[in-house]
Design a protein around this motif. Structure first.
Motif, PDB file in Angstrom:
ATOM      1  N   GLN A  61       0.825  -1.210   0.000  1.00  0.00           N
ATOM      2  CA  GLN A  61       0.000   0.000   0.000  1.00  0.00           C
ATOM      3  C   GLN A  61       0.856   1.256   0.000  1.00  0.00           C
ATOM      4  N   GLU A  62       2.024   1.172   0.617  1.00  0.00           N
ATOM      5  CA  GLU A  62       2.925   2.324   0.661  1.00  0.00           C
ATOM      6  C   GLU A  62       3.719   2.483  -0.633  1.00  0.00           C
ATOM      7  N   ALA A  63       3.825   1.426  -1.409  1.00  0.00           N
ATOM      8  CA  ALA A  63       4.618   1.465  -2.644  1.00  0.00           C
ATOM      9  C   ALA A  63       3.996   2.423  -3.653  1.00  0.00           C
ATOM     10  N   GLN A  64       4.859   3.143  -4.356  1.00  0.00           N
ATOM     11  CA  GLN A  64       4.401   4.077  -5.390  1.00  0.00           C
ATOM     12  C   GLN A  64       4.270   3.390  -6.752  1.00  0.00           C
ATOM     13  N   LEU A  65       5.068   2.356  -6.966  1.00  0.00           N
ATOM     14  CA  LEU A  65       5.019   1.632  -8.241  1.00  0.00           C
ATOM     15  C   LEU A  65       5.309   0.155  -7.983  1.00  0.00           C
ATOM     16  N   LEU A  66       4.508  -0.716  -8.592  1.00  0.00           N
ATOM     17  CA  LEU A  66       4.663  -2.166  -8.466  1.00  0.00           C
ATOM     18  C   LEU A  66       5.045  -2.746  -9.817  1.00  0.00           C
ATOM     19  N   HIS A  67       5.995  -3.671  -9.801  1.00  0.00           N
ATOM     20  CA  HIS A  67       6.518  -4.237 -11.048  1.00  0.00           C
ATOM     21  C   HIS A  67       6.498  -5.766 -10.967  1.00  0.00           C
ATOM     22  N   TRP A  68       5.733  -6.382 -11.875  1.00  0.00           N
ATOM     23  CA  TRP A  68       5.643  -7.842 -11.927  1.00  0.00           C
ATOM     24  C   TRP A  68       6.703  -8.415 -12.871  1.00  0.00           C
ATOM     25  N   ASN A  69       7.961  -8.020 -12.704  1.00  0.00           N
ATOM     26  CA  ASN A  69       9.001  -8.613 -13.546  1.00  0.00           C
ATOM     27  C   ASN A  69       9.163 -10.085 -13.171  1.00  0.00           C
ATOM     28  N   GLY A  70       9.435 -10.906 -14.160  1.00  0.00           N
ATOM     29  CA  GLY A  70       9.491 -12.347 -13.953  1.00  0.00           C
ATOM     30  C   GLY A  70       8.478 -13.051 -14.845  1.00  0.00           C
ATOM     31  N   ARG A  71       8.377 -14.350 -14.689  1.00  0.00           N
ATOM     32  CA  ARG A  71       7.514 -15.154 -15.562  1.00  0.00           C
ATOM     33  C   ARG A  71       6.030 -15.044 -15.242  1.00  0.00           C
ATOM     34  N   PHE A  72       5.699 -14.759 -13.983  1.00  0.00           N
ATOM     35  CA  PHE A  72       4.316 -14.882 -13.526  1.00  0.00           C
ATOM     36  C   PHE A  72       3.621 -13.520 -13.539  1.00  0.00           C
ATOM     37  N   LYS A  73       2.957 -13.233 -14.661  1.00  0.00           N
ATOM     38  CA  LYS A  73       2.352 -11.931 -14.886  1.00  0.00           C
ATOM     39  C   LYS A  73       0.953 -11.854 -14.270  1.00  0.00           C
ATOM     40  N   PRO A  74       0.513 -10.669 -13.877  1.00  0.00           N
ATOM     41  CA  PRO A  74      -0.774 -10.539 -13.191  1.00  0.00           C
ATOM     42  C   PRO A  74      -1.995 -10.748 -14.080  1.00  0.00           C
ATOM     43  N   TRP A  75      -1.816 -10.790 -15.387  1.00  0.00           N
ATOM     44  CA  TRP A  75      -2.944 -11.090 -16.270  1.00  0.00           C
ATOM     45  C   TRP A  75      -3.004 -12.589 -16.602  1.00  0.00           C
TER      46      TRP A  75
END
Length: 323
Positions: free
Chosen positions: A280-294
């Motif tokens: 919640q405090e993070a300003q930007l989240l990055h899903w780098n890696g194989r497991f994408k949020p879509w």
């Protein structure tokens, strides 16, 4: 009177210059098959930022119309954007094809190398990978101070203890050893310690004038060609060939961004979870890696999905257990 006319013209020019200075240029790619990620990222920026954001959306020829129609047929139709076609011919002979993750060899993964060729009128730009969500005001990232003589600012992989501990627990590399093949004499001759903390070039702020002055693009291409010839960083080790050239060219020659503006590794493992309070405090989240949020499985997909806008054409869909 001509004096009054001249003053009015001068004031108008000054006003236009001020407006241009207030623009926050954001470069992001839109790869066919992943445009939903780009749309979600843009929506998160647009929804959370007060500034005058101008999106430069870089795509291949087969995706130009798709991304335009997606934006124009959604609530994003009010954003300021330009769609730019990327010519993959600039990569001919510069990329090895033996990757364990072929998606990282797609031409758009190298757009970050060619920013001055794509962005002509701005002194400073933000580059973002498509698998990010912005929870803060992008103006804050844009205001990052880049030191004199530096062409870019990144967040290193050792900035936040909480991030480093989580990454260590899942065995992800956070040093140059994870990206360069230190068995090669040419790598050892560089004199860079294998324990040097790495950085992820999926989020950075660039000074375009300094980039041009130092011929950063030429330097990056030099390392691409050396890898083609000598395999200095195997794609199996590095997970691709876009990160190592950046690590080499910007070694000890980059400024730093606030680490809360690049909380990464969310896509490294479906089990790689941060605490909810930290996210919640993070300003930007990055899903780098194989497991994408879509896709499925993935971690913290609910933080990504709240910004997703369905594809009007129906070509892009989210993968979930029951889909």
């Amino acid at each position: 009177c001509w004096v009054l006319d001249a003053l009015i013209a001068w004031a108008t020019e000054e006003e236009e210059e001020e407006e241009e200075e207030e623009e926050v240029p954001v470069v992001i790619c839109a790869a066919e098959g992943r445009i939903g990620a780009t749309i979600a990222a843009i929506n998160s920026i647009y929804s959370n930022s007060d500034g005058n954001v101008l999106f430069y959306i870089v795509a291949m020829a087969n995706s130009l119309q798709h991304v335009r129609k997606w934006i124009e047929n959604s609530k994003l139709k009010k954003i300021k954007f330009k769609v730019i076609e990327f010519n993959p011919m600039v990569l001919r002979g510069k990329v090895r094809s033996d990757s364990s993750r072929p998606e990282l060899l797609q031409p758009l993964n190298f757009v970050r190398f060619y920013l001055p060729l794509l962005i002509l009128k701005h002194e400073k730009v933000i580059y973002l990978d498509d698998d990010v969500i912005v929870q803060g005001d992008i103006q804050d990232l844009y205001d990052t101070k880049i030191q004199p003589g530096h062409a870019a600012a990144f967040a290193t992989d050792c900035d936040l203890p909480s991030t480093h501990e989580m990454v260590r627990s899942i065995g992800m590399q956070t040093t140059y050893m994870g990206f360069l093949d230190y068995r090669k004499q040419a790598v050892r001759d560089l004199g860079i310690s294998p324990n040097t903390c790495s950085f992820n070039p999926g989020v950075f702020v660039a000074n375009i004038t300094e980039w041009k002055r130092q011929k950063i693009t030429k330097q990056l291409e030099k390392w691409m060609l050396k890898n083609v010839q000598d395999n200095l960083y195997s794609s199996a080790m590095a997970g691709g060939v876009a990160t190592p050239p950046m690590l080499l060219v910007f070694h000890q020659k980059h400024s730093t961004i606030n680490p809360m503006w690049h909380i990464r590794h969310l896509g490294w493992s479906p089990d790689a979870r941060y605490s909810e309070n930290f996210l919640q405090e993070a300003q930007l989240l990055h899903w780098n890696g194989r497991f994408k949020p879509w896709d499925y499985p993935c971690a913290h997909q609910e933080l990504w999905e709240k910004w997703y806008i369905p594809d009007p054409s129906g070509r892009f869909t989210i993968m979930r257990p029951n889909s």
